[in-house]
Design a protein around this motif. Structure first.
Motif, short mmCIF file in Angstrom:
data_model
loop_
_atom_site.label_atom_id
_atom_site.label_comp_id
_atom_site.label_asym_id
_atom_site.label_seq_id
_atom_site.Cartn_x
_atom_site.Cartn_y
_atom_site.Cartn_z
N CYS A 114 0.84 -1.20 0.00
CA CYS A 114 0.00 0.00 0.00
C CYS A 114 0.88 1.25 0.00
O CYS A 114 1.91 1.28 0.69
CB CYS A 114 -0.88 -0.02 1.25
SG CYS A 114 -1.92 1.42 1.44
N ARG B 129 2.68 0.56 3.39
CA ARG B 129 3.12 -0.72 2.83
C ARG B 129 2.27 -1.91 3.28
O ARG B 129 2.75 -3.04 3.37
CB ARG B 129 4.60 -0.97 3.14
CG ARG B 129 5.48 0.16 2.62
CD ARG B 129 6.92 0.00 2.97
NE ARG B 129 7.48 -1.16 2.26
CZ ARG B 129 8.70 -1.63 2.49
NH1 ARG B 129 9.47 -1.07 3.37
NH2 ARG B 129 9.12 -2.66 1.81
N GLY B 130 1.01 -1.66 3.59
CA GLY B 130 0.11 -2.76 3.94
C GLY B 130 -0.04 -3.73 2.78
O GLY B 130 0.15 -3.37 1.61
N CYS C 33 -7.30 -1.30 1.31
CA CYS C 33 -6.18 -1.83 2.10
C CYS C 33 -6.70 -2.35 3.45
O CYS C 33 -7.52 -1.69 4.10
CB CYS C 33 -5.14 -0.72 2.31
SG CYS C 33 -3.75 -1.27 3.32
N LEU D 142 -5.22 -2.47 6.26
CA LEU D 142 -4.70 -1.83 7.47
C LEU D 142 -5.47 -0.57 7.86
O LEU D 142 -5.93 -0.43 8.98
CB LEU D 142 -3.21 -1.52 7.32
CG LEU D 142 -2.30 -2.74 7.17
CD1 LEU D 142 -0.84 -2.33 7.33
CD2 LEU D 142 -2.64 -3.84 8.17
N HIS D 143 -5.60 0.38 6.93
CA HIS D 143 -6.26 1.64 7.27
C HIS D 143 -7.30 2.05 6.24
O HIS D 143 -7.72 3.19 6.20
CB HIS D 143 -5.22 2.76 7.43
CG HIS D 143 -4.05 2.40 8.27
ND1 HIS D 143 -2.84 2.00 7.73
CD2 HIS D 143 -3.92 2.30 9.62
CE1 HIS D 143 -1.99 1.71 8.71
NE2 HIS D 143 -2.61 1.87 9.86
N ASN D 144 -7.64 1.10 5.38
CA ASN D 144 -8.79 1.26 4.47
C ASN D 144 -8.59 2.28 3.36
O ASN D 144 -9.57 2.78 2.81
CB ASN D 144 -10.06 1.59 5.27
CG ASN D 144 -11.29 1.02 4.60
OD1 ASN D 144 -11.23 -0.05 4.01
ND2 ASN D 144 -12.40 1.74 4.69
N TRP D 145 -7.37 2.62 3.01
CA TRP D 145 -7.20 3.41 1.79
C TRP D 145 -7.73 2.58 0.62
O TRP D 145 -7.60 1.34 0.61
CB TRP D 145 -5.72 3.71 1.54
CG TRP D 145 -5.15 4.85 2.31
CD1 TRP D 145 -5.54 5.31 3.53
CD2 TRP D 145 -4.05 5.66 1.91
NE1 TRP D 145 -4.75 6.35 3.91
CE2 TRP D 145 -3.82 6.60 2.95
CE3 TRP D 145 -3.22 5.69 0.79
CZ2 TRP D 145 -2.81 7.56 2.88
CZ3 TRP D 145 -2.21 6.64 0.72
CH2 TRP D 145 -2.02 7.57 1.75
S1 FES Z 1 -1.09 0.78 5.04
FE1 FES Z 1 -2.71 0.76 3.61
S2 FES Z 1 -4.09 2.23 4.35
FE2 FES Z 1 -2.43 2.30 5.76
#
Ligand code: FES
Length: 113
Positions: free
Chosen positions: A48, A52-53, A67, A69-72
């Protein structure tokens, strides 16, 4: 750099609205190969642009992935973050030959896939 096509197997080996994670070579980043619900296929570096997710573990919707991890939300066609988020992850070329998925890899001189 030369482009080498790597056959990663049948389209059916990639879950619909999901992804397969590939590790190719010794030091290259992992690659996420996505299959949409309409059997379109995209390949991105599996990192990401935020932190880097692992995009391969995200939720695929249409031609985007969220993503885990934080939904981007990342556009699979461009690798770019959507909405207010900024950044992108590299995309790789894909071709389908006789129902099998080939990923185009750019190799530095002397490197092998
Ligand atoms: S690592 Fe992908 S949204 Fe934070």
């Amino acid at each position: 750099m030369d482009l080498v096509w790597k056959n990663i197997g049948a389209l059916s080996n990639i879950p619909a609205q999901g992804a397969r994670r590939l590790c190719i070579g010794k030091s290259g980043p992992p690659i996420a190969v996505f299959r949409t619900g309409e059997d379109r296929v995209f390949a991105l570096i599996d990192e990401c642009p935020h932190r880097r997710g692992p995009l391969s573990e995200g939720i695929v919707s249409g031609t985007t992935v969220a993503c885990p991890l934080h939904n981007w939300v990342i556009d699979l066609t461009s690798g770019l973050a959507l909405g207010l988020d900024e950044g992108g992850t590299p995309i790789l070329p894909i071709r389908i030959v006789a129902g099998e998925v080939h990923v185009g890899l750019s190799l530095a001189a002397g490197e092998s896939a």
